[in-house]
Design a protein around this motif. Structure first.
Motif, PDB file in Angstrom:
ATOM      1  N   ALA A 159       7.246   0.698  -7.217  1.00 31.65           N
ATOM      2  CA  ALA A 159       6.325  -0.193  -7.935  1.00 31.65           C
ATOM      3  C   ALA A 159       4.881   0.242  -7.732  1.00 31.65           C
ATOM      4  CB  ALA A 159       6.519  -1.630  -7.462  1.00 31.65           C
ATOM      5  N   MET A 160       4.548   0.641  -6.509  1.00 32.50           N
ATOM      6  CA  MET A 160       3.185   1.105  -6.242  1.00 32.50           C
ATOM      7  C   MET A 160       2.919   2.438  -6.929  1.00 32.50           C
ATOM      8  SD  MET A 160       2.386   0.110  -2.286  1.00 32.50           S
ATOM      9  CE  MET A 160       2.050  -1.606  -1.833  1.00 32.50           C
ATOM     10  N   ALA A 161       3.912   3.296  -6.956  1.00 36.94           N
ATOM     11  CA  ALA A 161       3.734   4.599  -7.610  1.00 36.94           C
ATOM     12  C   ALA A 161       3.476   4.430  -9.103  1.00 36.94           C
ATOM     13  CB  ALA A 161       4.968   5.466  -7.383  1.00 36.94           C
ATOM     14  N   LYS A 162       4.076   3.384  -9.702  1.00 37.43           N
ATOM     15  CA  LYS A 162       3.909   3.142 -11.135  1.00 37.43           C
ATOM     16  C   LYS A 162       2.820   2.122 -11.434  1.00 37.43           C
ATOM     17  CE  LYS A 162       8.755   4.215 -12.186  1.00 37.43           C
ATOM     18  NZ  LYS A 162      10.052   3.659 -12.631  1.00 37.43           N
ATOM     19  N   ASN A 163       2.147   1.633 -10.381  1.00 34.49           N
ATOM     20  CA  ASN A 163       1.077   0.643 -10.544  1.00 34.49           C
ATOM     21  C   ASN A 163       1.556  -0.595 -11.288  1.00 34.49           C
ATOM     22  OD1 ASN A 163      -1.315   1.049  -9.208  1.00 34.49           O
ATOM     23  ND2 ASN A 163      -2.138   2.440 -10.734  1.00 34.49           N
ATOM     24  N   GLU A 164       2.749  -1.076 -10.953  1.00 33.19           N
ATOM     25  CA  GLU A 164       3.294  -2.284 -11.570  1.00 33.19           C
ATOM     26  C   GLU A 164       2.836  -3.481 -10.737  1.00 33.19           C
ATOM     27  OE1 GLU A 164       7.421  -1.300 -11.553  1.00 33.19           O
ATOM     28  OE2 GLU A 164       7.315  -0.229 -13.463  1.00 33.19           O
ATOM     29  N   ILE A 165       1.792  -4.157 -11.246  1.00 28.58           N
ATOM     30  CA  ILE A 165       1.106  -5.173 -10.453  1.00 28.58           C
ATOM     31  C   ILE A 165       2.010  -6.327 -10.072  1.00 28.58           C
ATOM     32  CG2 ILE A 165      -0.815  -6.815 -10.430  1.00 28.58           C
ATOM     33  CD1 ILE A 165      -1.658  -3.919 -10.246  1.00 28.58           C
ATOM     34  N   LEU A 166       2.794  -6.847 -11.024  1.00 28.08           N
ATOM     35  CA  LEU A 166       3.582  -8.047 -10.748  1.00 28.08           C
ATOM     36  C   LEU A 166       4.621  -7.836  -9.646  1.00 28.08           C
ATOM     37  CD1 LEU A 166       3.591 -10.932 -11.544  1.00 28.08           C
ATOM     38  CD2 LEU A 166       5.104 -10.414 -13.457  1.00 28.08           C
ATOM     39  N   PRO A 167       5.415  -6.752  -9.666  1.00 31.03           N
ATOM     40  CA  PRO A 167       6.327  -6.523  -8.536  1.00 31.03           C
ATOM     41  C   PRO A 167       5.592  -6.344  -7.207  1.00 31.03           C
ATOM     42  CG  PRO A 167       6.994  -5.194 -10.414  1.00 31.03           C
ATOM     43  CD  PRO A 167       5.660  -5.790 -10.757  1.00 31.03           C
ATOM     44  N   ILE A 168       4.413  -5.722  -7.236  1.00 34.13           N
ATOM     45  CA  ILE A 168       3.620  -5.576  -6.006  1.00 34.13           C
ATOM     46  C   ILE A 168       3.206  -6.948  -5.492  1.00 34.13           C
ATOM     47  CG2 ILE A 168       1.453  -4.690  -5.029  1.00 34.13           C
ATOM     48  CD1 ILE A 168       1.637  -2.387  -7.046  1.00 34.13           C
ATOM     49  N   VAL A 169       2.809  -7.838  -6.410  1.00 37.23           N
ATOM     50  CA  VAL A 169       2.424  -9.195  -6.026  1.00 37.23           C
ATOM     51  C   VAL A 169       3.605  -9.929  -5.390  1.00 37.23           C
ATOM     52  CG1 VAL A 169       1.783 -11.467  -6.948  1.00 37.23           C
ATOM     53  CG2 VAL A 169       0.542  -9.431  -7.679  1.00 37.23           C
ATOM     54  N   ILE A 170       4.790  -9.802  -5.984  1.00 43.18           N
ATOM     55  CA  ILE A 170       5.988 -10.485  -5.439  1.00 43.18           C
ATOM     56  C   ILE A 170       6.280  -9.988  -4.028  1.00 43.18           C
ATOM     57  CG2 ILE A 170       8.474 -10.816  -5.722  1.00 43.18           C
ATOM     58  CD1 ILE A 170       6.789 -12.341  -7.753  1.00 43.18           C
ATOM     59  N   PHE A 171       6.262  -8.658  -3.832  1.00 47.80           N
ATOM     60  CA  PHE A 171       6.517  -8.115  -2.489  1.00 47.80           C
ATOM     61  C   PHE A 171       5.440  -8.576  -1.509  1.00 47.80           C
ATOM     62  CE2 PHE A 171       5.694  -4.842   0.719  1.00 47.80           C
ATOM     63  CZ  PHE A 171       6.934  -4.773   1.344  1.00 47.80           C
ATOM     64  N   SER A 172       4.185  -8.565  -1.946  1.00 47.73           N
ATOM     65  CA  SER A 172       3.094  -8.989  -1.060  1.00 47.73           C
ATOM     66  C   SER A 172       3.236 -10.444  -0.655  1.00 47.73           C
ATOM     67  CB  SER A 172       1.744  -8.766  -1.760  1.00 47.73           C
ATOM     68  OG  SER A 172       1.574  -7.418  -2.119  1.00 47.73           O
ATOM     69  N   LEU A 173       3.719 -11.282  -1.571  1.00 47.04           N
ATOM     70  CA  LEU A 173       3.946 -12.696  -1.245  1.00 47.04           C
ATOM     71  C   LEU A 173       4.981 -12.831  -0.126  1.00 47.04           C
ATOM     72  CD1 LEU A 173       3.995 -14.312  -4.820  1.00 47.04           C
ATOM     73  CD2 LEU A 173       2.265 -14.655  -3.048  1.00 47.04           C
ATOM     74  N   PHE A 174       6.094 -12.124  -0.268  1.00 47.48           N
ATOM     75  CA  PHE A 174       7.125 -12.158   0.780  1.00 47.48           C
ATOM     76  C   PHE A 174       6.564 -11.642   2.098  1.00 47.48           C
ATOM     77  CE2 PHE A 174      10.213 -12.519  -2.703  1.00 47.48           C
ATOM     78  CZ  PHE A 174      11.133 -13.391  -2.153  1.00 47.48           C
ATOM     79  N   PHE A 175       5.836 -10.534   2.025  1.00 48.29           N
ATOM     80  CA  PHE A 175       5.288  -9.900   3.223  1.00 48.29           C
ATOM     81  C   PHE A 175       4.293 -10.830   3.916  1.00 48.29           C
ATOM     82  CE2 PHE A 175       3.057  -6.734   5.737  1.00 48.29           C
ATOM     83  CZ  PHE A 175       4.040  -5.797   6.039  1.00 48.29           C
ATOM     84  N   GLY A 176       3.398 -11.432   3.111  1.00 47.03           N
ATOM     85  CA  GLY A 176       2.389 -12.322   3.678  1.00 47.03           C
ATOM     86  C   GLY A 176       2.987 -13.577   4.288  1.00 47.03           C
ATOM     87  N   VAL A 177       3.990 -14.153   3.623  1.00 48.18           N
ATOM     88  CA  VAL A 177       4.657 -15.356   4.169  1.00 48.18           C
ATOM     89  C   VAL A 177       5.354 -15.029   5.478  1.00 48.18           C
ATOM     90  CG1 VAL A 177       6.525 -17.008   3.762  1.00 48.18           C
ATOM     91  CG2 VAL A 177       4.906 -16.504   1.930  1.00 48.18           C
TER      92      VAL A 177
END
Length: 439
Positions: free
Chosen positions: A151-169
């Protein structure tokens, strides 16, 4: 630095218009040879813009991940995170309805497509857009990344946001045990913002090249041939800005009047490059100067880039009805409301789709038996319309962050525009003690 950059960008914008117009006037004689030559020259100009946008894309994924994770980690608890998230999504839905409805009302009142006077493309002609690039099933299944690295390699913002939410929680749940990791990500935020500062120094060159390229290839006449459509849309954008700032004024009082002054730099950058992404890092910094806590700005902005593209959403209803008017197709009020609701849902899948607004419009037109070929009418001026859409997206997301911060009662005092914000999140509240599982 902010004021100087804005002046340089505006100067580059004007210089690009002059240079592009001069080159187009000197070469264009209406022959296919001249058109091919102009296209080649525009291609050389676009190399600079392409490099700048690649530099922006290079920093977006790590910047979104790091700022969002740190913001969530400093929310204090999951309840606060949920409250901020619900308020953000609630505003996004409301703002989407405003944007789509305003576009629908204005295009019916102004009727820029009626009696357009331009030769219409054959109804069987293809627009050249890949409608398969967007469908609701793939969008929903794609929300959760199979690999965050991909997702990061393709700059897909929404999947990055979902992963970041899980990571941050998860960091919030672990509390003090995750403190070393939080410090490391805080340092990453500082590093990425410093990299952003380096990248932004070449922005005026990219702005000059982007505007010159568009004018060289299309020529200024393209704006006059569809002037009523372009003018009507920009009038609508001005009204939308007024509504958004007006709502912020009602919520925050006179202070909201200063918001445009603080986000002037990212607005000009987004407008001149026709890219909302290019303005993301500067918008984050401008909101921090305005007083939006970094933990809220870094949470609301990434979500906004996926769910709250106000300028793009207004364009979708405006352009769809314009094409119907050009072909003399009358839509009932019920059909237009249905179109609005369809676009309300499909617009949420725009993130990461190339030429997203046009792709969603192309997928929607067929549902109402409007010729997709009508998109060929507006493709020539789409770059100039995209400039306004991108600037409006910046305004919409900035207003969203200010409103959420105000509702949370955490809007800090303003700092001078030219004073760099304290990028280190050291001024954020510490991780809440006793948040370990079972505490």
């Amino acid at each position: 630095m902010a004021k100087k950059l804005t002046r340089f960008i505006l100067f580059a914008l004007v210089l690009g218009i002059i240079a592009g117009w001069a080159i187009n006037s000197a070469i264009d004689d209406g022959t296919p040879t001249a058109a091919a030559q102009l296209k080649d020259i525009a291609g050389y100009f676009s190399i600079v813009t392409a490099l700048f946008l690649r530099l922006i894309k290079m920093i977006i994924a790590p910047l979104v991940f790091s700022t969002l994770v740190v913001g969530i980690a400093h929310m204090g608890d999951v309840a606060t995170l949920g409250r901020v998230g619900l308020r953000s999504l609630g505003w996004f839905i409301f703002a989407s309805l405003i944007s789509l409805s305003l576009g629908l009302v204005l295009v019916n009142l102004l009727q820029p497509g009626v009696g357009i006077g331009l030769p219409l493309p054959d109804v069987t002609a293809a627009s050249g857009l890949d409608k398969a690039a967007f469908n609701l099933k793939d969008f929903i299944s794609h929300l959760v990344p199979a690999s965050v690295i991909d997702a990061m390699a393709k700059n897909e913002i929404l999947p990055i946001v979902i992963f970041s939410l899980f990571f941050g929680v998860a960091i919030t749940a672990l509390g003090e045990r995750a403190r070393p990791l939080v410090r490391g990500i805080e340092a990453l935020v500082q590093v990425m913002l410093q990299v952003t500062d380096y990248v932004m120094r070449v922005a005026p060159f990219a702005v000059f090249a982007a505007v010159a390229s568009a004018i060289v290839e299309q020529g200024p006449s393209v704006l006059f041939s569809l002037g009523r459509f372009v003018g009507s849309f920009y009038f609508g954008l001005a009204l939308l800005w007024g509504i958004l700032i007006g709502i912020a004024f009602l919520a925050q009082g006179r202070r909201a009047r200063d918001l445009l002054r603080y986000i002037r730099d990212p607005i000009v950058l987004a407008f001149s490059t026709a890219s909302s992404e290019a303005a993301y890092p500067r918008t984050l910094e401008a909101l921090e100067r305005f007083g939006v806590p970094p933990r809220i700005a870094s949470f609301v902005l990434p979500l906004g880039y996926s769910f709250n593209l106000d300028g793009s959403m207004m364009y979708m209803t405006f352009a769809s009805i314009f094409i119907a008017q050009a072909y003399g197709i009358d839509l009932s009020i019920g059909q237009e409301i249905t179109m609005l609701l369809v676009l309300m849902i499909t617009s949420k899948g725009m993130a990461g789709v190339p030429r997203a607004s046009l792709v969603v419009i192309a997928a929607t037109l067929s549902m109402f038996r409007i010729p997709e070929a009508g998109l060929l009418l507006i493709l020539a001026v789409d770059h100039f319309l995209d400039m306004g859409r991108s600037a409006t997206n910046v305004v919409g997301n900035a207003v969203a962050a200010v409103l959420v911060a105000g509702w949370e009662g955490e809007l800090d005092p303003e700092r001078p525009i030219d004073v760099e914000p304290p990028h280190a999140p050291s001024h954020m509240p510490p991780l809440a003690p006793g948040t370990e599982p079972g505490a």
